[in-house]
Design a protein around this motif. Structure first.
Motif, PDB file in Angstrom:
ATOM      1  N   HIS A  67      25.519 -13.138  14.568  1.00  0.00           N
ATOM      2  CA  HIS A  67      24.268 -13.318  14.279  1.00  0.00           C
ATOM      3  C   HIS A  67      24.191 -12.642  12.927  1.00  0.00           C
ATOM      4  N   PHE A  70      20.810 -10.971  11.358  1.00  0.00           N
ATOM      5  CA  PHE A  70      20.652  -9.421  11.827  1.00  0.00           C
ATOM      6  C   PHE A  70      21.345  -8.441  10.955  1.00  0.00           C
ATOM      7  N   TRP A  85      16.267  -2.258  23.717  1.00  0.00           N
ATOM      8  CA  TRP A  85      16.783  -2.840  22.537  1.00  0.00           C
ATOM      9  C   TRP A  85      15.865  -3.898  22.147  1.00  0.00           C
ATOM     10  N   LEU A  86      15.694  -4.790  23.227  1.00  0.00           N
ATOM     11  CA  LEU A  86      14.756  -6.192  22.850  1.00  0.00           C
ATOM     12  C   LEU A  86      13.316  -5.617  22.431  1.00  0.00           C
ATOM     13  N   ARG A  93      12.308  -6.857  13.877  1.00  0.00           N
ATOM     14  CA  ARG A  93      12.670  -8.148  13.445  1.00  0.00           C
ATOM     15  C   ARG A  93      12.486  -8.448  11.999  1.00  0.00           C
ATOM     16  N   SER A 125      19.021 -17.997  13.789  1.00  0.00           N
ATOM     17  CA  SER A 125      17.679 -18.308  14.407  1.00  0.00           C
ATOM     18  C   SER A 125      16.632 -18.835  13.244  1.00  0.00           C
ATOM     19  N   GLU A 145      19.577 -22.160  16.612  1.00  0.00           N
ATOM     20  CA  GLU A 145      18.914 -21.481  17.747  1.00  0.00           C
ATOM     21  C   GLU A 145      17.642 -22.190  18.290  1.00  0.00           C
ATOM     22  N   HIS A 183      18.799 -20.249  23.344  1.00  0.00           N
ATOM     23  CA  HIS A 183      19.007 -18.675  23.219  1.00  0.00           C
ATOM     24  C   HIS A 183      19.549 -18.109  24.627  1.00  0.00           C
ATOM     25  N   HIS A 210      23.323 -17.716  25.119  1.00  0.00           N
ATOM     26  CA  HIS A 210      23.528 -16.248  25.749  1.00  0.00           C
ATOM     27  C   HIS A 210      23.219 -16.565  27.363  1.00  0.00           C
ATOM     28  N   GLU A 213      22.959 -11.390  30.519  1.00  0.00           N
ATOM     29  CA  GLU A 213      23.607 -10.362  29.547  1.00  0.00           C
ATOM     30  C   GLU A 213      23.467  -8.909  29.945  1.00  0.00           C
ATOM     31  N   HIS A 262      28.330 -13.446  26.666  1.00  0.00           N
ATOM     32  CA  HIS A 262      28.407 -12.294  27.694  1.00  0.00           C
ATOM     33  C   HIS A 262      28.503 -12.657  29.260  1.00  0.00           C
ATOM     34  N   LEU A 291      24.353  -2.377  24.320  1.00  0.00           N
ATOM     35  CA  LEU A 291      23.196  -2.751  24.712  1.00  0.00           C
ATOM     36  C   LEU A 291      23.042  -2.131  26.049  1.00  0.00           C
ATOM     37  N   ASP A 313      29.165 -10.302  18.099  1.00  0.00           N
ATOM     38  CA  ASP A 313      27.689 -10.505  18.197  1.00  0.00           C
ATOM     39  C   ASP A 313      27.402 -10.051  16.981  1.00  0.00           C
ATOM     40  N   SER A 316      23.024  -6.372  14.969  1.00  0.00           N
ATOM     41  CA  SER A 316      22.142  -5.938  15.730  1.00  0.00           C
ATOM     42  C   SER A 316      22.507  -5.164  17.159  1.00  0.00           C
TER      43      SER A 316
HETATM   44  O1  MCF Z   1      23.142 -11.395  21.523  1.00  0.00           O
HETATM   45  C1  MCF Z   1      22.575 -10.174  20.959  1.00  0.00           C
HETATM   46  C2  MCF Z   1      21.958  -9.681  22.548  1.00  0.00           C
HETATM   47  N1  MCF Z   1      21.257 -10.818  23.148  1.00  0.00           N
HETATM   48  C3  MCF Z   1      20.310 -11.878  22.450  1.00  0.00           C
HETATM   49  N2  MCF Z   1      20.075 -12.102  21.213  1.00  0.00           N
HETATM   50  C4  MCF Z   1      20.662 -11.494  20.172  1.00  0.00           C
HETATM   51  C5  MCF Z   1      21.635 -10.618  20.061  1.00  0.00           C
HETATM   52  N3  MCF Z   1      21.712 -10.454  18.687  1.00  0.00           N
HETATM   53  C6  MCF Z   1      20.763 -10.915  18.130  1.00  0.00           C
HETATM   54  N4  MCF Z   1      20.136 -11.712  18.908  1.00  0.00           N
HETATM   55  C7  MCF Z   1      18.918 -12.571  18.421  1.00  0.00           C
HETATM   56  C8  MCF Z   1      18.614 -13.756  19.155  1.00  0.00           C
HETATM   57  O2  MCF Z   1      19.527 -14.795  18.552  1.00  0.00           O
HETATM   58  O3  MCF Z   1      17.651 -11.972  18.793  1.00  0.00           O
HETATM   59  C9  MCF Z   1      16.699 -12.646  19.143  1.00  0.00           C
HETATM   60  C10 MCF Z   1      17.267 -13.840  19.066  1.00  0.00           C
HETATM   61  O4  MCF Z   1      16.835 -14.844  18.017  1.00  0.00           O
HETATM   62  C11 MCF Z   1      16.322 -12.033  20.503  1.00  0.00           C
HETATM   63  S1  MCF Z   1      15.067 -12.514  21.396  1.00  0.00           S
HETATM   64  C12 MCF Z   1      13.642 -11.639  20.733  1.00  0.00           C
END
Ligand code: MCF
Ligand code: FE
Length: 409
Positions: A67, A70, A85-86, A93, A125, A145, A183, A210, A213, A262, A291, A313, A316
Protein backbone atom coordinates in the motif's frame (compact mmCIF):
# COMPACT_ATOMS: atom_id res chain seq x y z
CA UNK A 1 20.31 -9.40 -27.99
CA UNK A 2 22.44 -9.22 -24.82
CA UNK A 3 24.11 -11.78 -22.60
CA UNK A 4 25.30 -11.93 -18.98
CA UNK A 5 27.47 -14.44 -17.16
CA UNK A 6 27.43 -15.02 -13.40
CA UNK A 7 28.90 -17.43 -10.85
CA UNK A 8 25.35 -18.63 -10.20
CA UNK A 9 22.08 -18.42 -12.11
CA UNK A 10 18.95 -19.07 -10.04
CA UNK A 11 16.28 -19.91 -12.59
CA UNK A 12 13.44 -20.13 -10.01
CA UNK A 13 11.74 -22.63 -12.33
CA UNK A 14 9.49 -25.43 -11.03
CA UNK A 15 12.55 -27.46 -9.95
CA UNK A 16 14.39 -24.42 -8.51
CA UNK A 17 17.21 -25.22 -10.96
CA UNK A 18 20.52 -23.52 -10.18
CA UNK A 19 23.26 -23.23 -12.80
CA UNK A 20 26.88 -22.81 -11.65
CA UNK A 21 28.87 -20.54 -14.00
CA UNK A 22 25.75 -19.83 -15.98
CA UNK A 23 24.76 -17.31 -18.62
CA UNK A 24 21.56 -15.70 -19.86
CA UNK A 25 20.77 -14.48 -23.35
CA UNK A 26 17.90 -11.99 -23.56
CA UNK A 27 16.25 -9.13 -25.33
CA UNK A 28 12.78 -8.13 -24.10
CA UNK A 29 12.29 -11.78 -23.24
CA UNK A 30 14.62 -14.47 -22.00
CA UNK A 31 16.09 -16.22 -25.05
CA UNK A 32 18.37 -18.81 -23.47
CA UNK A 33 19.60 -19.87 -20.04
CA UNK A 34 22.40 -22.43 -19.68
CA UNK A 35 26.02 -22.86 -18.61
CA UNK A 36 28.47 -20.25 -19.84
CA UNK A 37 30.33 -22.95 -21.83
CA UNK A 38 27.12 -23.91 -23.66
CA UNK A 39 26.05 -20.31 -24.39
CA UNK A 40 29.56 -19.36 -25.59
CA UNK A 41 29.50 -22.15 -28.13
CA UNK A 42 25.92 -21.61 -29.24
CA UNK A 43 26.33 -17.84 -29.73
CA UNK A 44 30.00 -17.48 -30.81
CA UNK A 45 29.71 -13.88 -32.00
CA UNK A 46 27.73 -12.61 -29.00
CA UNK A 47 29.54 -10.50 -26.42
CA UNK A 48 28.89 -11.94 -22.95
CA UNK A 49 29.32 -9.57 -20.00
CA UNK A 50 30.98 -11.40 -17.12
CA UNK A 51 29.69 -10.13 -13.76
CA UNK A 52 32.61 -11.68 -11.92
CA UNK A 53 33.19 -13.56 -8.68
CA UNK A 54 30.30 -14.39 -6.33
CA UNK A 55 27.76 -12.88 -8.70
CA UNK A 56 24.22 -14.20 -8.87
CA UNK A 57 21.57 -13.66 -11.53
CA UNK A 58 17.98 -14.30 -10.59
CA UNK A 59 14.48 -13.10 -11.58
CA UNK A 60 13.53 -9.66 -10.24
CA UNK A 61 11.55 -10.02 -7.02
CA UNK A 62 7.77 -9.64 -7.05
CA UNK A 63 6.17 -7.83 -4.12
CA UNK A 64 2.61 -8.99 -4.60
CA UNK A 65 0.99 -6.78 -1.93
CA UNK A 66 1.88 -3.22 -0.98
CA UNK A 67 0.00 0.00 0.00
CA UNK A 68 2.06 2.97 -1.23
CA UNK A 69 -0.41 5.60 -0.04
CA UNK A 70 0.50 4.76 3.55
CA UNK A 71 4.21 5.35 2.88
CA UNK A 72 4.60 8.30 5.25
CA UNK A 73 3.97 6.19 8.34
CA UNK A 74 6.87 5.40 10.60
CA UNK A 75 5.90 5.85 14.26
CA UNK A 76 2.29 7.04 14.04
CA UNK A 77 0.26 3.84 13.83
CA UNK A 78 -0.25 1.57 16.83
CA UNK A 79 0.79 -2.07 16.59
CA UNK A 80 0.21 -5.30 18.52
CA UNK A 81 -3.55 -5.65 18.20
CA UNK A 82 -5.50 -5.45 14.94
CA UNK A 83 -8.28 -3.24 16.26
CA UNK A 84 -5.88 -0.89 18.01
CA UNK A 85 -4.12 -0.59 14.64
CA UNK A 86 -7.38 -0.09 12.74
CA UNK A 87 -8.52 2.64 15.13
CA UNK A 88 -5.16 4.36 14.76
CA UNK A 89 -5.55 4.18 10.96
CA UNK A 90 -8.98 5.82 11.20
CA UNK A 91 -7.55 8.56 13.44
CA UNK A 92 -4.40 9.29 11.40
CA UNK A 93 -5.30 8.21 7.87
CA UNK A 94 -5.91 11.70 6.50
CA UNK A 95 -2.70 13.14 7.90
CA UNK A 96 -0.64 10.14 6.74
CA UNK A 97 -2.07 10.06 3.23
CA UNK A 98 -1.53 13.80 2.86
CA UNK A 99 2.13 13.40 3.83
CA UNK A 100 2.57 10.62 1.24
CA UNK A 101 3.27 13.09 -1.57
CA UNK A 102 4.06 12.14 -5.13
CA UNK A 103 7.76 12.74 -4.48
CA UNK A 104 7.74 10.61 -1.30
CA UNK A 105 6.09 7.73 -3.18
CA UNK A 106 8.59 8.13 -6.03
CA UNK A 107 11.40 7.90 -3.47
CA UNK A 108 9.90 4.70 -2.07
CA UNK A 109 9.50 3.20 -5.55
CA UNK A 110 13.14 3.96 -6.21
CA UNK A 111 14.14 2.22 -2.98
CA UNK A 112 11.91 -0.73 -3.92
CA UNK A 113 13.73 -1.04 -7.25
CA UNK A 114 17.23 -0.76 -5.76
CA UNK A 115 16.34 -3.42 -3.21
CA UNK A 116 15.61 -6.02 -5.88
CA UNK A 117 11.93 -5.70 -6.72
CA UNK A 118 10.91 -5.38 -10.36
CA UNK A 119 7.14 -5.90 -10.02
CA UNK A 120 4.61 -4.75 -7.43
CA UNK A 121 0.95 -5.45 -6.72
CA UNK A 122 -0.04 -1.97 -5.46
CA UNK A 123 -3.31 -1.57 -3.55
CA UNK A 124 -4.57 1.94 -4.18
CA UNK A 125 -7.32 3.31 -1.94
CA UNK A 126 -7.49 6.84 -3.38
CA UNK A 127 -5.49 6.98 -6.68
CA UNK A 128 -3.00 9.32 -4.96
CA UNK A 129 -0.23 6.92 -6.02
CA UNK A 130 -1.36 6.70 -9.65
CA UNK A 131 1.12 9.17 -11.19
CA UNK A 132 4.13 7.77 -9.35
CA UNK A 133 3.19 4.18 -10.21
CA UNK A 134 2.55 5.02 -13.84
CA UNK A 135 5.80 6.96 -14.19
CA UNK A 136 7.91 4.25 -12.52
CA UNK A 137 10.12 1.73 -14.36
CA UNK A 138 8.59 -1.04 -12.28
CA UNK A 139 5.86 -3.35 -13.49
CA UNK A 140 2.77 -2.36 -11.56
CA UNK A 141 -0.42 -4.30 -11.10
CA UNK A 142 -2.50 -1.36 -9.94
CA UNK A 143 -5.34 -2.59 -7.72
CA UNK A 144 -8.10 0.01 -7.34
CA UNK A 145 -9.67 -0.70 -3.97
CA UNK A 146 -13.39 -0.94 -3.35
CA UNK A 147 -14.41 -0.53 0.29
CA UNK A 148 -17.56 0.25 2.33
CA UNK A 149 -20.32 -1.68 4.04
CA UNK A 150 -22.94 1.00 4.73
CA UNK A 151 -26.02 0.28 2.55
CA UNK A 152 -26.89 3.95 1.92
CA UNK A 153 -23.36 4.69 0.73
CA UNK A 154 -23.10 1.88 -1.81
CA UNK A 155 -23.95 3.83 -4.95
CA UNK A 156 -21.52 6.64 -4.14
CA UNK A 157 -18.77 4.19 -3.23
CA UNK A 158 -19.28 2.14 -6.35
CA UNK A 159 -19.18 5.13 -8.68
CA UNK A 160 -16.10 6.46 -6.89
CA UNK A 161 -14.41 3.09 -7.39
CA UNK A 162 -15.42 3.00 -11.06
CA UNK A 163 -14.07 6.47 -11.73
CA UNK A 164 -10.72 5.57 -10.09
CA UNK A 165 -10.60 2.41 -12.19
CA UNK A 166 -11.33 4.43 -15.34
CA UNK A 167 -8.60 6.90 -14.43
CA UNK A 168 -6.07 4.08 -14.18
CA UNK A 169 -7.31 2.52 -17.44
CA UNK A 170 -6.44 5.74 -19.27
CA UNK A 171 -2.80 5.24 -18.31
CA UNK A 172 -1.39 2.95 -20.93
CA UNK A 173 2.14 1.60 -20.84
CA UNK A 174 3.74 -1.79 -20.98
CA UNK A 175 3.93 -3.28 -17.49
CA UNK A 176 1.05 -1.27 -16.02
CA UNK A 177 -2.14 -3.23 -15.32
CA UNK A 178 -5.31 -1.54 -14.00
CA UNK A 179 -6.93 -4.04 -11.61
CA UNK A 180 -9.47 -4.47 -8.81
CA UNK A 181 -9.00 -4.88 -5.02
CA UNK A 182 -11.89 -5.81 -2.77
CA UNK A 183 -10.74 -4.58 0.64
CA UNK A 184 -12.01 -7.42 2.87
CA UNK A 185 -15.03 -9.52 3.84
CA UNK A 186 -15.75 -7.29 6.87
CA UNK A 187 -15.52 -3.95 5.11
CA UNK A 188 -17.19 -4.42 1.72
CA UNK A 189 -20.93 -4.81 1.20
CA UNK A 190 -21.86 -7.98 -0.76
CA UNK A 191 -23.47 -5.78 -3.43
CA UNK A 192 -20.18 -3.96 -3.98
CA UNK A 193 -18.32 -7.27 -4.04
CA UNK A 194 -20.73 -8.68 -6.61
CA UNK A 195 -20.75 -5.63 -8.87
CA UNK A 196 -17.01 -5.01 -8.83
CA UNK A 197 -16.34 -8.70 -9.54
CA UNK A 198 -18.85 -8.61 -12.38
CA UNK A 199 -16.89 -5.73 -13.84
CA UNK A 200 -13.60 -7.58 -13.32
CA UNK A 201 -14.97 -10.62 -15.17
CA UNK A 202 -16.31 -8.55 -18.07
CA UNK A 203 -13.02 -6.73 -18.53
CA UNK A 204 -10.77 -9.64 -17.48
CA UNK A 205 -9.15 -7.61 -14.70
CA UNK A 206 -6.90 -9.05 -12.02
CA UNK A 207 -8.37 -9.17 -8.50
CA UNK A 208 -6.99 -9.20 -4.96
CA UNK A 209 -8.61 -9.09 -1.50
CA UNK A 210 -7.56 -9.11 2.16
CA UNK A 211 -8.94 -12.19 3.88
CA UNK A 212 -9.03 -13.31 7.53
CA UNK A 213 -6.15 -11.30 8.81
CA UNK A 214 -6.92 -11.32 12.55
CA UNK A 215 -8.68 -13.39 15.23
CA UNK A 216 -11.09 -10.46 15.68
CA UNK A 217 -12.04 -10.66 12.01
CA UNK A 218 -12.68 -14.40 12.44
CA UNK A 219 -14.92 -13.86 15.50
CA UNK A 220 -16.85 -11.06 13.83
CA UNK A 221 -17.43 -12.86 10.53
CA UNK A 222 -18.32 -16.21 12.05
CA UNK A 223 -20.14 -15.13 15.24
CA UNK A 224 -20.85 -11.37 15.05
CA UNK A 225 -18.78 -11.03 18.21
CA UNK A 226 -15.49 -9.68 19.53
CA UNK A 227 -13.63 -6.40 19.12
CA UNK A 228 -15.14 -5.67 15.71
CA UNK A 229 -18.65 -5.51 17.22
CA UNK A 230 -17.76 -2.41 19.22
CA UNK A 231 -15.94 -0.93 16.22
CA UNK A 232 -18.86 -1.41 13.82
CA UNK A 233 -21.45 -0.23 16.36
CA UNK A 234 -19.48 2.97 16.98
CA UNK A 235 -18.62 3.84 13.41
CA UNK A 236 -21.49 2.46 11.35
CA UNK A 237 -24.30 1.47 13.70
CA UNK A 238 -23.86 -2.08 12.42
CA UNK A 239 -24.33 -5.15 14.68
CA UNK A 240 -23.89 -8.00 12.22
CA UNK A 241 -21.17 -8.88 9.74
CA UNK A 242 -22.21 -8.38 6.11
CA UNK A 243 -20.99 -11.82 5.01
CA UNK A 244 -19.59 -15.16 6.19
CA UNK A 245 -16.05 -16.04 5.05
CA UNK A 246 -17.18 -18.87 2.77
CA UNK A 247 -19.96 -16.77 1.21
CA UNK A 248 -17.36 -14.11 0.51
CA UNK A 249 -15.00 -16.57 -1.18
CA UNK A 250 -17.81 -18.10 -3.23
CA UNK A 251 -18.33 -14.77 -4.99
CA UNK A 252 -14.87 -14.96 -6.60
CA UNK A 253 -15.52 -17.74 -9.11
CA UNK A 254 -14.27 -17.35 -12.68
CA UNK A 255 -11.70 -14.67 -11.95
CA UNK A 256 -8.55 -15.48 -13.94
CA UNK A 257 -5.95 -13.82 -11.73
CA UNK A 258 -6.85 -13.86 -8.06
CA UNK A 259 -5.01 -13.49 -4.76
CA UNK A 260 -5.98 -13.26 -1.11
CA UNK A 261 -3.75 -11.46 1.37
CA UNK A 262 -2.90 -12.82 4.84
CA UNK A 263 -5.40 -15.71 5.38
CA UNK A 264 -3.80 -16.36 8.78
CA UNK A 265 -7.17 -17.31 10.32
CA UNK A 266 -8.53 -19.21 7.29
CA UNK A 267 -9.96 -22.67 8.01
CA UNK A 268 -9.02 -25.82 6.08
CA UNK A 269 -12.27 -25.43 4.13
CA UNK A 270 -11.44 -21.81 3.30
CA UNK A 271 -7.99 -22.83 2.08
CA UNK A 272 -9.46 -25.63 -0.04
CA UNK A 273 -11.89 -23.11 -1.53
CA UNK A 274 -9.06 -20.66 -2.26
CA UNK A 275 -7.24 -23.48 -4.01
CA UNK A 276 -10.34 -24.43 -5.99
CA UNK A 277 -10.64 -20.80 -7.12
CA UNK A 278 -7.10 -21.07 -8.52
CA UNK A 279 -5.98 -18.23 -6.25
CA UNK A 280 -2.62 -17.51 -4.60
CA UNK A 281 -2.12 -16.34 -0.99
CA UNK A 282 -0.16 -13.10 -0.51
CA UNK A 283 1.91 -13.83 2.57
CA UNK A 284 2.89 -10.72 4.56
CA UNK A 285 4.84 -12.18 7.49
CA UNK A 286 6.05 -8.90 9.00
CA UNK A 287 2.65 -7.25 8.77
CA UNK A 288 1.00 -10.24 10.46
CA UNK A 289 3.58 -10.22 13.27
CA UNK A 290 3.34 -6.47 13.75
CA UNK A 291 -0.44 -6.05 13.61
CA UNK A 292 -1.54 -9.00 15.71
CA UNK A 293 1.25 -11.54 16.13
CA UNK A 294 -0.35 -14.04 13.80
CA UNK A 295 1.42 -16.39 11.43
CA UNK A 296 0.37 -18.06 8.19
CA UNK A 297 0.39 -21.85 8.48
CA UNK A 298 2.67 -22.51 5.52
CA UNK A 299 2.89 -26.25 6.35
CA UNK A 300 -0.83 -26.51 5.68
CA UNK A 301 -0.43 -24.71 2.36
CA UNK A 302 2.36 -27.07 1.35
CA UNK A 303 0.17 -30.06 2.34
CA UNK A 304 -2.65 -29.02 0.06
CA UNK A 305 -0.38 -27.60 -2.65
CA UNK A 306 -1.74 -24.07 -2.40
CA UNK A 307 0.85 -21.53 -3.62
CA UNK A 308 1.81 -18.43 -1.66
CA UNK A 309 3.66 -15.29 -2.74
CA UNK A 310 5.37 -12.60 -0.65
CA UNK A 311 4.18 -9.06 0.06
CA UNK A 312 5.60 -6.38 2.34
CA UNK A 313 2.15 -4.82 2.82
CA UNK A 314 2.53 -1.04 3.33
CA UNK A 315 4.62 1.02 5.71
CA UNK A 316 1.34 1.08 7.62
CA UNK A 317 2.33 -2.36 8.92
CA UNK A 318 6.03 -2.75 8.15
CA UNK A 319 9.27 -0.83 8.70
CA UNK A 320 10.57 -1.65 5.24
CA UNK A 321 9.40 -2.05 1.65
CA UNK A 322 12.45 -4.15 0.75
CA UNK A 323 11.64 -7.69 -0.34
CA UNK A 324 15.02 -8.91 0.97
CA UNK A 325 14.14 -7.48 4.41
CA UNK A 326 10.74 -9.19 4.16
CA UNK A 327 12.33 -12.50 3.16
CA UNK A 328 14.73 -12.27 6.12
CA UNK A 329 11.81 -11.71 8.48
CA UNK A 330 9.85 -14.61 6.97
CA UNK A 331 12.93 -16.82 7.34
CA UNK A 332 13.08 -15.94 11.06
CA UNK A 333 9.34 -16.11 11.72
CA UNK A 334 8.64 -19.62 10.41
CA UNK A 335 10.69 -21.36 13.07
CA UNK A 336 9.20 -24.83 12.71
CA UNK A 337 10.49 -25.16 9.15
CA UNK A 338 13.99 -26.36 8.22
CA UNK A 339 15.79 -23.09 7.40
CA UNK A 340 17.55 -24.36 4.27
CA UNK A 341 14.33 -25.73 2.75
CA UNK A 342 12.39 -22.66 3.88
CA UNK A 343 14.86 -20.35 2.11
CA UNK A 344 14.25 -22.21 -1.17
CA UNK A 345 10.51 -22.03 -0.65
CA UNK A 346 10.65 -18.30 0.08
CA UNK A 347 12.73 -17.49 -3.00
CA UNK A 348 10.19 -19.36 -5.11
CA UNK A 349 7.36 -17.49 -3.34
CA UNK A 350 9.02 -14.13 -4.11
CA UNK A 351 9.53 -14.91 -7.81
CA UNK A 352 7.54 -17.66 -9.56
CA UNK A 353 4.56 -17.51 -7.17
CA UNK A 354 4.49 -13.71 -7.24
CA UNK A 355 4.02 -13.91 -10.99
CA UNK A 356 1.24 -16.44 -10.44
CA UNK A 357 -0.48 -14.14 -7.93
CA UNK A 358 -0.35 -11.26 -10.40
CA UNK A 359 -0.96 -13.27 -13.58
CA UNK A 360 2.28 -12.29 -15.31
CA UNK A 361 4.75 -14.11 -17.53
CA UNK A 362 7.60 -13.43 -15.14
CA UNK A 363 9.38 -14.76 -12.08
CA UNK A 364 11.47 -17.42 -13.83
CA UNK A 365 14.64 -17.25 -15.88
CA UNK A 366 13.37 -19.47 -18.64
CA UNK A 367 13.02 -19.12 -22.40
CA UNK A 368 9.99 -17.01 -23.34
CA UNK A 369 9.58 -15.31 -19.95
CA UNK A 370 9.90 -11.51 -19.56
CA UNK A 371 13.51 -10.42 -19.07
CA UNK A 372 13.15 -9.01 -15.53
CA UNK A 373 16.50 -9.87 -14.01
CA UNK A 374 18.54 -8.77 -11.01
CA UNK A 375 22.28 -9.18 -10.46
CA UNK A 376 23.44 -9.41 -6.86
CA UNK A 377 26.76 -10.13 -5.15
CA UNK A 378 27.35 -12.49 -2.27
CA UNK A 379 29.95 -11.22 0.22
CA UNK A 380 32.09 -14.35 -0.20
CA UNK A 381 32.18 -17.70 -1.93
CA UNK A 382 29.35 -20.23 -1.44
CA UNK A 383 30.77 -23.71 -1.91
CA UNK A 384 27.63 -25.79 -1.78
CA UNK A 385 24.72 -24.62 -3.93
CA UNK A 386 22.34 -26.12 -1.38
CA UNK A 387 22.95 -23.01 0.78
CA UNK A 388 22.66 -20.41 -1.96
CA UNK A 389 19.08 -19.24 -1.30
CA UNK A 390 19.69 -19.08 2.45
CA UNK A 391 22.81 -16.95 2.00
CA UNK A 392 21.05 -14.68 -0.46
CA UNK A 393 18.23 -14.06 2.00
CA UNK A 394 20.63 -13.52 4.89
CA UNK A 395 23.06 -11.15 3.17
CA UNK A 396 21.61 -9.25 0.22
CA UNK A 397 20.35 -5.70 0.66
CA UNK A 398 20.67 -4.12 -2.79
CA UNK A 399 21.07 -5.11 -6.40
CA UNK A 400 24.05 -4.22 -8.55
CA UNK A 401 22.09 -4.37 -11.77
CA UNK A 402 18.37 -4.35 -12.48
CA UNK A 403 16.86 -5.23 -15.82
CA UNK A 404 13.15 -4.82 -16.56
CA UNK A 405 11.80 -6.00 -19.90
CA UNK A 406 15.37 -6.35 -21.16
CA UNK A 407 16.32 -2.78 -20.28
CA UNK A 408 18.81 -1.66 -17.61
CA UNK A 409 16.93 0.57 -15.17
O1 MCF B 1 -2.93 -4.82 4.84
C1 MCF B 1 -2.87 -3.88 5.87
C2 MCF B 1 -3.75 -4.40 6.97
N1 MCF B 1 -5.06 -4.78 6.52
C3 MCF B 1 -5.90 -3.97 5.84
N2 MCF B 1 -5.69 -2.85 5.23
C4 MCF B 1 -4.59 -2.12 5.05
C5 MCF B 1 -3.28 -2.52 5.37
N3 MCF B 1 -2.46 -1.50 5.15
C6 MCF B 1 -3.19 -0.48 4.69
N4 MCF B 1 -4.48 -0.85 4.61
C7 MCF B 1 -5.51 0.08 4.11
C8 MCF B 1 -6.63 -0.57 3.34
O2 MCF B 1 -6.33 -0.68 2.00
O3 MCF B 1 -6.10 0.69 5.22
C9 MCF B 1 -7.46 0.86 5.04
C10 MCF B 1 -7.79 0.34 3.65
O4 MCF B 1 -7.90 1.36 2.73
C11 MCF B 1 -8.04 0.04 6.16
S1 MCF B 1 -9.68 0.16 6.46
C12 MCF B 1 -9.78 1.56 7.50
FE1 FE C 1 -2.72 -4.96 2.92
Amino acid sequence: MKALKASWVLTCDENSTIIKDGAIVYDKKIIDVATYEFIKEKYPSLEIQDLGENSVLMPGLINSHIHLEFSSNTTTLKYGNFLTWLNSVITSREKLVEKATKSLIKEKLDFIKRSGTTTIGAISSYSFDLDSCFESDLNVVYFNEVIGSKPDMIDTLFSDFKSRLELSKKRKREGFYPSVAIHSPYSVHPFLVRESLKLAREENLKVSAHFLESPQEFEWLHKDEGGFLEFFKNFLGQEKAVTKPMQFLEQFSKIDTLSFSHCVEASNNDLEKIKELGAVINHCATSNRVLNNSKLDIEKLIDINLPFSIGTDGLSSNNSLSMFDELRNALMIHTSHDIVKLAKLLVKAATKNGALALGLNKGELKKGFDADIIAIFLPDEVEDEEYLEMNIILHIKNTDKTIIGGIDV
